[in-house]
Design an enzyme around this catalytic site. Sequence first.
Site, PDB file in Angstrom:
ATOM      1  N   LYS A  65      -7.712 -12.235  -8.944  1.00 34.07           N
ATOM      2  CA  LYS A  65      -8.754 -12.302  -7.914  1.00 34.07           C
ATOM      3  C   LYS A  65      -9.905 -11.352  -8.241  1.00 34.07           C
ATOM      4  O   LYS A  65      -9.668 -10.266  -8.779  1.00 34.07           O
ATOM      5  CB  LYS A  65      -8.161 -11.864  -6.568  1.00 34.07           C
ATOM      6  CG  LYS A  65      -7.969 -13.015  -5.590  1.00 34.07           C
ATOM      7  CD  LYS A  65      -7.243 -12.593  -4.327  1.00 34.07           C
ATOM      8  CE  LYS A  65      -8.105 -11.876  -3.318  1.00 34.07           C
ATOM      9  NZ  LYS A  65      -7.447 -11.713  -2.003  1.00 34.07           N
ATOM     10  N   LYS A 107     -12.614  -5.457  -5.564  1.00 35.64           N
ATOM     11  CA  LYS A 107     -13.464  -4.273  -5.622  1.00 35.64           C
ATOM     12  C   LYS A 107     -12.740  -3.108  -6.272  1.00 35.64           C
ATOM     13  O   LYS A 107     -13.354  -2.115  -6.620  1.00 35.64           O
ATOM     14  CB  LYS A 107     -13.987  -3.900  -4.229  1.00 35.64           C
ATOM     15  CG  LYS A 107     -12.978  -3.842  -3.122  1.00 35.64           C
ATOM     16  CD  LYS A 107     -13.687  -3.725  -1.768  1.00 35.64           C
ATOM     17  CE  LYS A 107     -12.685  -3.844  -0.632  1.00 35.64           C
ATOM     18  NZ  LYS A 107     -13.341  -3.887   0.678  1.00 35.64           N
ATOM     19  N   LYS A 145       0.810  -1.213   0.000  1.00 33.02           N
ATOM     20  CA  LYS A 145       0.000   0.000   0.000  1.00 33.02           C
ATOM     21  C   LYS A 145       0.845   1.266   0.000  1.00 33.02           C
ATOM     22  O   LYS A 145       0.447   2.280  -0.559  1.00 33.02           O
ATOM     23  CB  LYS A 145      -0.943   0.013   1.210  1.00 33.02           C
ATOM     24  CG  LYS A 145      -2.097  -0.966   1.064  1.00 33.02           C
ATOM     25  CD  LYS A 145      -3.175  -0.686   2.095  1.00 33.02           C
ATOM     26  CE  LYS A 145      -4.326  -1.676   1.955  1.00 33.02           C
ATOM     27  NZ  LYS A 145      -5.248  -1.604   3.093  1.00 33.02           N
TER      28      LYS A 145
END
Length: 333
Positions: free
Chosen positions: A196, A199, A113
């Site tokens: 995967k 979202k 991140k």
Amino acid sequence: MKRIFSGMQPTSQLHLGNYLGALKNWVSLQDEPDSECLYCVMDLHAVTAEYDSARLSDATREIAAAYIAAGIDPNKSSVFVQSAIPEHSQLMWLLATMAQMGKLERMTQFKDKAGKNQERAGLGLFAYPVLMAADILIYKASHVPVGEDQKQHLELARDLAATFNTRYGVDFFPQPQPVITGPAPRVMSLRDGSQKMSKSADSDMTRINLTDDADLIAKKIKKAKTDADPLPETLGELKGRPEALNLITLYAALAEISKQEALTLFIGKQFGQFKPAFADLAVEKLSPITMRMNELMDDPAQIDVILAKGTEKARSIAAPILSDVQKIMGFHR
Ligand code: TRP
């Protein structure tokens, strides 16, 4: 007595992967004997990344609505919002004094991140796993259902529990166990069987959201990537066909049968025949959840009543534990 704790961040839309990989398991855990479940909306974690402050409150309610719509029963489990329980943040500070920078630097999620520029990452993002440890330890949770990607954070929570016990010479915090409830299917993108379902993926066509209506679900399944071969007899023959394997995996998880059983239903059939059957099943299983979620979102006061009750219960557990920690650490009271 088991105490189960888990949560999701109110970042963006929930999809089929969140339902099959997490929520569905949480629902089944609440019916286990001698267990108490706490399901929290992790809004303090959500603000460690860029977010929309105008949407945070609604997004928080939406996650609570999804928990309930998926089958979490507020009479059996406590549903509440992290920021409503100040003890999470208070314990976090105390645990922060015991968390080693070196260990936090090795957290793969932080590295992902923060990206290249770690110097510019916020302290909150760096300390994210310490807050997560506090979330769990403030209830002395014994079991924590999490996905693979959160296992390293749970390791840190176990580590901090042990460090606290050793440093203060007490047997206070239990070691929280990860619960990897099976069969947790790996839910992949509808457009690329090697990615995967996520979202954050650019195209909405890659995922089925819990808020999609029946027409949209059917459309996404119709457009899902497949190949030209018919469905084979055995799972082994799906090797090298990731999209086909994904659709069979999803069918099996929704129908609550094994992958082989799902495949057996469609031996020799083309995707043209499989897809409508899969779309019907997905709509049958998801539309009650979507409907219930929409009903709840139309009546936010109803959600808030449930959250208030959950908050009361959660605080009644957390407050005495924090107070014990403060005593053990020697604070003046
Ligand atoms: N980090 C978790 C996630 O992104 C969310 C979370 C925060 C959590 N605190 C937690 C999960 C405590 C389990 C227990 O999925």
